[in-house]
Scaffold this active site. Structure first.
Site, PDB file in Angstrom:
ATOM      1  N   GLY A 136       0.822  -1.209   0.000  1.00  0.00           N
ATOM      2  CA  GLY A 136       0.000   0.000   0.000  1.00  0.00           C
ATOM      3  C   GLY A 136       0.849   1.247   0.000  1.00  0.00           C
ATOM      4  O   GLY A 136       1.371   1.638  -1.032  1.00  0.00           O
ATOM      5  N   SER A 231       5.551  -5.206  -2.525  1.00  0.00           N
ATOM      6  CA  SER A 231       5.294  -3.794  -2.721  1.00  0.00           C
ATOM      7  C   SER A 231       5.751  -2.974  -1.509  1.00  0.00           C
ATOM      8  O   SER A 231       6.928  -2.992  -1.155  1.00  0.00           O
ATOM      9  CB  SER A 231       3.804  -3.587  -3.023  1.00  0.00           C
ATOM     10  OG  SER A 231       3.544  -2.302  -3.516  1.00  0.00           O
ATOM     11  N   TYR A 232       4.834  -2.271  -0.827  1.00  0.00           N
ATOM     12  CA  TYR A 232       5.222  -1.515   0.362  1.00  0.00           C
ATOM     13  C   TYR A 232       5.582  -2.440   1.522  1.00  0.00           C
ATOM     14  O   TYR A 232       6.043  -1.980   2.567  1.00  0.00           O
ATOM     15  CB  TYR A 232       4.114  -0.540   0.765  1.00  0.00           C
ATOM     16  CG  TYR A 232       4.612   0.565   1.679  1.00  0.00           C
ATOM     17  CD1 TYR A 232       5.352   1.626   1.162  1.00  0.00           C
ATOM     18  CD2 TYR A 232       4.382   0.527   3.046  1.00  0.00           C
ATOM     19  CE1 TYR A 232       5.838   2.624   1.989  1.00  0.00           C
ATOM     20  CE2 TYR A 232       4.864   1.525   3.884  1.00  0.00           C
ATOM     21  CZ  TYR A 232       5.588   2.570   3.347  1.00  0.00           C
ATOM     22  OH  TYR A 232       6.086   3.559   4.168  1.00  0.00           O
ATOM     23  N   ASP A 422       6.402  -5.856 -14.213  1.00  0.00           N
ATOM     24  CA  ASP A 422       5.826  -4.839 -13.324  1.00  0.00           C
ATOM     25  C   ASP A 422       6.532  -3.510 -13.550  1.00  0.00           C
ATOM     26  O   ASP A 422       7.762  -3.455 -13.585  1.00  0.00           O
ATOM     27  CB  ASP A 422       6.004  -5.274 -11.873  1.00  0.00           C
ATOM     28  CG  ASP A 422       5.622  -4.189 -10.872  1.00  0.00           C
ATOM     29  OD1 ASP A 422       4.667  -3.443 -11.152  1.00  0.00           O
ATOM     30  OD2 ASP A 422       6.287  -4.100  -9.826  1.00  0.00           O
ATOM     31  N   HIS A 475       3.373  -7.198 -10.818  1.00  0.00           N
ATOM     32  CA  HIS A 475       3.633  -6.682  -9.480  1.00  0.00           C
ATOM     33  C   HIS A 475       3.302  -7.701  -8.400  1.00  0.00           C
ATOM     34  O   HIS A 475       4.033  -7.866  -7.435  1.00  0.00           O
ATOM     35  CB  HIS A 475       2.808  -5.407  -9.278  1.00  0.00           C
ATOM     36  CG  HIS A 475       3.097  -4.671  -8.006  1.00  0.00           C
ATOM     37  ND1 HIS A 475       4.285  -4.032  -7.786  1.00  0.00           N
ATOM     38  CD2 HIS A 475       2.344  -4.470  -6.895  1.00  0.00           C
ATOM     39  CE1 HIS A 475       4.262  -3.453  -6.591  1.00  0.00           C
ATOM     40  NE2 HIS A 475       3.095  -3.712  -6.032  1.00  0.00           N
TER      41      HIS A 475
END
Length: 500
Positions: A136, A231-232, A422, A475
């Site tokens: 996120g 991701s985050y 990605d 991703h």
């Protein structure tokens, strides 16, 4: 003469970047837009660029790890109460136990984090415990379970489930945590908590969750423990892992027996990620030579983004067209209410899957089965929170590389892996971060194979770190290449490079 960051043209550039990100990354259906993990990390990156442009230099943004003492509460009887007998629409009786519910991480404010736990399909007592964290910031790991690696997927009828052949609970006991409070079914009774969220509080709460969850499930105390995500998660995972190590040192005992971390398409370094994304666009023929040269000419990627740099980045973004940034070769969802109106759906991947998941998880019958506290929640479940946003995220280090170095020095098995199609946190970003780490090579670059005898990607072993690519993955690696993702994950758990 370079334009000042505070100029009118600079501010309009920011608005154009944000508008463009929303245009192409918030997929539109007849029921409205759903914020997804790709859109969220892009919004975060844009807000960070704005912060750096205005030279805001608060020390809290430089923090690289957090230490916290354990806070353990009685958990008697709670495991049994959390047992999920069956999920609505489930395809027959599951061969594994499922649990879902809340762990209170702050009794004063009434902050409670939601989890979903799927034990291993075979011999769970011999399998490791793995925590999965979506990124996120502010996106749901339960959404990650149902979109990527969990035992079930939601069908297009929004009501029934199908079995995920390549679920990660084939080889491990999988724990999915919705964190921080305000994400998914997690909540706080004190609304000001939502405006005081960042990396530090997220690590605190996630650690508090774990020590209390282990009291609820004592059979997993001392079990080999791994943290994975994407991701985050490049922020969440190293900070939580270092918090675990620090507290283990304080107690002089491995209360949580951390063995390794694996992060997919990780957001690790603000400046590296922005530069790498522009280079990725150029090397994949997505932007013109002129646009790329303008970015190179105007951007130093050293933490200062001039008006000329921001204008060049905006111009490059505008050349992309409407694409799915998760997977530059996949299609977007144009109309989730009519799945026939998909423009060239990518093989084995439904770009409207998030809509099915959102509808399913907002079904009252499903929420009852999962023991979701909809009274405390006071909002519908969404994949990415509309109250935990980049704008109110209070602290985040500019670079996570110091935290990665600490994990390596602590001899925690550290893996970074990248889906190679990605563009959000592209493979080039991880490669540039590896350049900054400057680790010696233990095992040369080579191809690796999944069990269908196809090249699954490429791998290189550094001293203390493994980096692998996953061929044809976006991703969210398991969504696009589930077989290859499971092969890679199994190798990670076994502590050996993926097969040749």
């Amino acid at each position: 003469m370079k334009t000042s960051c505070r100029s009118k043209s600079s501010l309009s550039s920011k608005m154009r970047i944000e508008a463009f990100a929303l245009q192409i990354f918030c997929l539109v259906s007849a029921h409205g837009a759903i914020a997804d993990q790709a859109a969220r990390i892009l919004q975060f990156s844009t807000s960070r660029m704005e912060m750096q442009c205005h030279h805001q230099d608060s020390k809290v943004h430089r923090r690289s790890h957090i230490d916290h003492a354990m806070k353990v509460s009685p958990q008697d009887g709670m495991k049994e109460a959390d047992k999920v007998s069956e999920l609505p629409g489930q395809p027959g009786r599951a061969l594994f136990d499922q649990y879902a519910g809340y762990v209170t991480v702050n009794s004063t404010s009434g902050k409670a984090l939601f989890y979903y736990f799927a034990e291993a399909a075979e011999d769970p007592s011999t399998k490791p415990l793995v925590l999965w964290l979506n990124g996120g910031p502010g996106c749901s790991s339960l959404g990650g379970a149902m979109l990527e690696i969990g035992p079930f997927f939601v069908n297009s009828d929004n009501r029934t489930l199908s079995t995920n052949k390549y679920a990660w609970n084939n080889v491990a006991n999988m724990l999915f945590l919705e964190s921080p409070a305000g994400v998914g079914f997690s909540y706080s009774n004190t609304t000001s908590d939502y405006n005081n969220t960042g990396d530090s509080s997220t690590a605190t709460d996630s650690y508090t969750f774990l020590v209390n969850w282990l009291e609820r499930f004592p059979e997993y105390k001392g079990r080999d423990f791994f943290i994975t995500g994407e991701s985050y998660g490049g922020h969440y995972i190293p900070q939580l892992a270092n918090t675990i190590l620090s507290n283990n040192k304080i107690t002089n005992a491995p209360f949580i027996n951390l063995k390794g971390v694996a992060i997919g398409n990780a957001y690790l370094d603000d400046n590296t990620n922005t530069r790498a994304t522009m280079d990725y666009f150029w090397t994949h023929a997505m932007i013109s030579r002129e646009a790329h040269q303008a970015v190179q000419k105007n951007c130093s990627f050293n933490g200062t983004y001039t008006g000329g740099c921001r204008t060049a980045i905006t111009a490059a973004n505008m050349e992309l067209g409407i694409i799915d940034p998760y997977n530059i070769y996949a299609s977007v969802c144009w109309n989730a209410s009519n799945p026939q109106e998909l423009h060239g759906m990518a093989a084995n991947t439904d770009p409207c899957a998030l809509y099915y998941i959102q509808t399913y998880l907002n079904n009252p019958e499903v929420q009852r089965a999962l023991h979701a506290n909809t009274t405390g929640l006071k909002r519908p479940w969404t994949d990415c929170s509309d109250i935990i946003t980049p704008e109110n995220w209070k602290d985040a280090p500019v670079s996570m590389l110091p935290s990665i170095r600490r994990l390596i020095s602590s001899e925690v098995s550290t893996w970074l892996y990248s889906g190679d199609v990605d563009s959000v946190c592209p493979v080039t970003s991880t490669q540039y971060s590896l350049d900054l780490l400057g680790l010696p090579t233990n095992s040369s670059w080579r191809s690796w194979y999944s069990d269908d005898d196809q090249v699954g990607g490429y791998v290189i072993g550094y001293k203390g770190l493994v980096f692998a690519t996953v061929r044809g993955a976006g991703h969210m690696v398991p969504t696009y290449q589930p077989r290859r993702a499971l092969t890679l994950f199994s190798s990670f758990l076994q502590g050996k490079l993926p097969p040749e």
